[in-house]
Design a protein around this motif. Structure first.
Motif, short mmCIF file in Angstrom:
data_model
loop_
_atom_site.label_atom_id
_atom_site.label_comp_id
_atom_site.label_asym_id
_atom_site.label_seq_id
_atom_site.Cartn_x
_atom_site.Cartn_y
_atom_site.Cartn_z
N LEU A 301 3.99 15.12 -2.26
CA LEU A 301 4.00 15.73 -0.93
C LEU A 301 2.62 15.67 -0.29
O LEU A 301 2.48 15.30 0.89
N LEU A 302 1.59 15.99 -1.05
CA LEU A 302 0.24 16.03 -0.51
C LEU A 302 -0.24 14.65 -0.05
O LEU A 302 -0.76 14.50 1.06
N LEU A 303 -0.07 13.63 -0.91
CA LEU A 303 -0.55 12.30 -0.56
C LEU A 303 0.28 11.66 0.55
O LEU A 303 -0.25 10.89 1.35
N ALA A 304 1.57 11.99 0.59
CA ALA A 304 2.40 11.47 1.69
C ALA A 304 1.90 12.00 3.04
O ALA A 304 1.89 11.29 4.04
N LEU A 305 1.47 13.26 3.06
CA LEU A 305 0.97 13.86 4.29
C LEU A 305 -0.44 13.38 4.66
O LEU A 305 -0.79 13.31 5.84
N LEU A 306 -1.24 13.03 3.66
CA LEU A 306 -2.64 12.69 3.90
C LEU A 306 -2.93 11.19 3.83
O LEU A 306 -4.10 10.80 3.84
N GLN A 307 -1.90 10.36 3.76
CA GLN A 307 -2.13 8.94 3.53
C GLN A 307 -2.97 8.29 4.63
O GLN A 307 -3.82 7.43 4.34
N ASN A 308 -2.78 8.67 5.89
CA ASN A 308 -3.58 8.08 6.97
C ASN A 308 -5.05 8.45 6.85
O ASN A 308 -5.94 7.62 7.11
N GLN A 309 -5.30 9.69 6.44
CA GLN A 309 -6.68 10.13 6.26
C GLN A 309 -7.35 9.38 5.08
O GLN A 309 -8.54 9.07 5.14
N ILE A 310 -6.56 9.11 4.05
CA ILE A 310 -7.09 8.37 2.90
C ILE A 310 -7.49 6.96 3.31
O ILE A 310 -8.54 6.45 2.92
N ILE A 311 -6.66 6.33 4.12
CA ILE A 311 -6.94 4.97 4.60
C ILE A 311 -8.21 4.95 5.43
O ILE A 311 -9.06 4.05 5.28
N ILE A 312 -8.39 5.94 6.29
CA ILE A 312 -9.62 6.02 7.09
C ILE A 312 -10.83 6.29 6.20
O ILE A 312 -11.90 5.70 6.38
N PHE A 314 -11.44 5.43 3.15
CA PHE A 314 -11.90 4.26 2.40
C PHE A 314 -12.03 3.01 3.26
O PHE A 314 -12.12 1.91 2.73
N SER A 315 -12.01 3.20 4.58
CA SER A 315 -12.21 2.09 5.52
C SER A 315 -11.23 0.95 5.24
O SER A 315 -11.59 -0.23 5.31
N ALA A 316 -9.99 1.28 4.89
CA ALA A 316 -8.99 0.28 4.51
C ALA A 316 -8.32 -0.31 5.74
O ALA A 316 -7.99 0.39 6.69
N THR A 317 -8.11 -1.62 5.69
CA THR A 317 -7.41 -2.32 6.78
C THR A 317 -6.48 -3.36 6.17
O THR A 317 -6.57 -3.69 4.98
N GLY A 318 -5.56 -3.89 6.97
CA GLY A 318 -4.71 -5.00 6.56
C GLY A 318 -3.92 -4.72 5.29
O GLY A 318 -3.25 -3.69 5.15
N THR A 319 -3.99 -5.64 4.35
CA THR A 319 -3.25 -5.55 3.09
C THR A 319 -3.66 -4.32 2.29
O THR A 319 -2.82 -3.66 1.67
N THR A 320 -4.93 -3.99 2.32
CA THR A 320 -5.42 -2.81 1.58
C THR A 320 -4.73 -1.55 2.09
O THR A 320 -4.23 -0.73 1.29
N ALA A 321 -4.64 -1.39 3.40
CA ALA A 321 -3.98 -0.22 3.99
C ALA A 321 -2.49 -0.20 3.68
O ALA A 321 -1.91 0.86 3.39
N ALA A 322 -1.84 -1.36 3.73
CA ALA A 322 -0.40 -1.44 3.45
C ALA A 322 -0.08 -1.01 2.02
O ALA A 322 0.92 -0.32 1.77
#
Length: 449
Positions: A301-312, A314-322
């Motif tokens: 539940l926690l990671l599903a809610l915070l996944q966008n913040q996690i991506i930001i 770690f500066s993730a983009t493209g395949t890394t973010a997916a």
């Protein structure tokens, strides 16, 4: 959590440099480091399990003698592994799929850190002694000091001295010194360390090796399976490896409770086994499974809610973010079955069936990883994740069934021994597990105090 935050902090600071090659290098280094730490964990398990059994049987003198002598083996073995990794770092990294700029950065990191492997191995083994004697508070303090040291050294070396990945490597080395000396400091009041005895050293290797060798083989399975996953991800480029690196660092922090649970219930199982309380052993296993389920549900539940913040973060983009999106949204649920396997391994290692741990872990790392990942490879890097987590399901279920069967078998033996012998000492569960002391651990443990 403090142990795994060390790796997560390294990845976070490196990700701030916005260089996918450096983030991927951390992934390759992690794959190699997990293999090294598997040996350290196996040695720590043996130290904790055996010493807890002797402490539970009222033989603190033997726990002190064997534990102290075994530290020599820990130092020699991990020194050898560290130096072999140093000299063969290039072919090892190529085996993991590392090439180009990511390879050169990973090579620098591995060659800086590997010679200091004995420090973290001894620190973990000494912390295992703290848990064996029931001092969970100070065992926690050791690892928290390590995390704080990393939080201090990383920004200074990576950004202050502008050393990049080399700074992260030097920070790891300094942190290992902190953990080693802190473990010695906190263990001193318990009188569980003495000058290693040359006479007791062969006996220590014999008794510890009964658990250490299968435990090392057991823990080697996960990083070997992880190596295949890293190699498979490398086929899809550095962004895919970077995404896997983020997941590999988030997972142990998110599920630190499960790792801590398996570390803490081991001595509880061993001490109750040593005292002949098999009902408590069964209760410990049942409670552990319930806690694993609650932990996975909460973190999902926690990671599903915070996944966008996690991506930001770690500066993730493209395949890394997916890759991060897929993991946080769905595949994290598969860790319930991985948790089942971990809990079962604790039962096997502490009840005298360590080869069962080896069997299930290697089965999951090979039969539960390679065919599944290969089957889903045509779905791209996401398919690698699908295969990885689907393969854990059958082996988690089978392992926990086997754990209950082991407890049932030992309960039956205990009832038979109780009926056959009038003395409670004759029914010691140690009769089923060959151990050694100055002359013979069997004789020592079956002699009434």
């Amino acid at each position: 959590m403090a142990v795994f935050i060390v790796d997560l902090l390294n990845l976070f600071y490196i990700s701030l440099l916005h260089n996918p090659a450096l983030t991927a290098a951390i992934g390759f280094c992690g794959a190699v480091g997990f293999v090294q730490l598997a040996v350290c964990i196996g040695l720590s398990i043996a130290t904790s399990a055996v010493c807890a059994k002797f402490l539970g049987a009222g033989r603190g003198d033997l726990a002190r003698k064997l534990g102290s002598s075994f530290m020599v083996t820990v130092f020699i073995l991990t020194s050898l592994i560290g130096m072999l990794t140093y000299f063969f770092a290039t072919p090892i990294l190529h085996l993991f799929g590392a090439y180009g700029h990511g390879f050169s950065e990973a090579l620098l990191y591995i060659k800086t850190v590997s010679p200091f492997l004995p420090l973290i191995a001894l620190g973990m083994a000494l912390t295992g002694l703290l848990r064996a004697v029931g001092d969970a508070k100070n065992a926690m303090a050791v690892t928290i000091l390590g995390a704080l040291a990393t939080a201090l050294f990383d920004p200074i070396l990576i950004f202050g001295f502008k050393l990049g990945l080399l700074g992260a490597a030097l920070s790891t080395v300094l942190t290992r010194f902190v953990i080693f000396f802190a473990a010695i400091l906190y263990l001193r009041p318990h009188n569980l360390l003495e000058k290693p005895s040359l006479k007791a050293w062969p006996e220590a290797n014999k008794v510890m090796g009964h658990i250490a060798i299968p435990a090392i083989l057991t823990n080697m399975a996960t990083p070997i399976g992880g190596a295949y996953i890293t190699h498979s991800m490398a086929k899809f480029g550095l962004e895919a490896v970077a995404g896997q690196a983020v997941i590999d660092r988030i997972t142990p922090v998110a599920f630190a409770f499960i790792f801590a649970l398996t570390g803490s219930v081991g001595p509880i199982i061993s001490q109750n086994y040593g005292a002949g309380h098999m009902k408590r052993v069964r209760e410990t296993l049942l409670c552990s499974l319930k806690l694993v389920g609650l932990c996975v549900a909460f973190m999902w539940l926690l990671l599903a809610l915070l996944q966008n913040q996690i991506i930001i973060l770690f500066s993730a983009t493209g395949t890394t973010a997916a890759i991060i999106h897929l993991f946080c949204s769905w595949l994290i649920a598969g860790h319930f079955f991985i948790g089942m396997l971990f809990v079962a391994n604790v039962v096997f290692n502490n009840l005298g069936y360590p080869l069962f741990s080896t069997l299930f872990n290697w089965s999951r790392a090979t039969l539960g990883t390679i065919p599944f990942v290969w089957l889903f490879l045509h779905f791209g890097p996401k398919g690698v994740l699908y295969g990885q987590f689907l393969g854990a399901v059958p082996f988690g279920i089978c392992a926990i069934w086997a754990a209950f069967h082991v407890i049932k078998t030992l309960e039956k033996k205990q009832r038979q021994s109780t009926r056959s012998f009038s003395s409670p000492h004759a029914a010691s569960p140690f009769q089923d597990v060959p151990l050694a002391t100055e002359d013979s651990a069997m004789a020592e443990l079956n002699t009434p105090p």
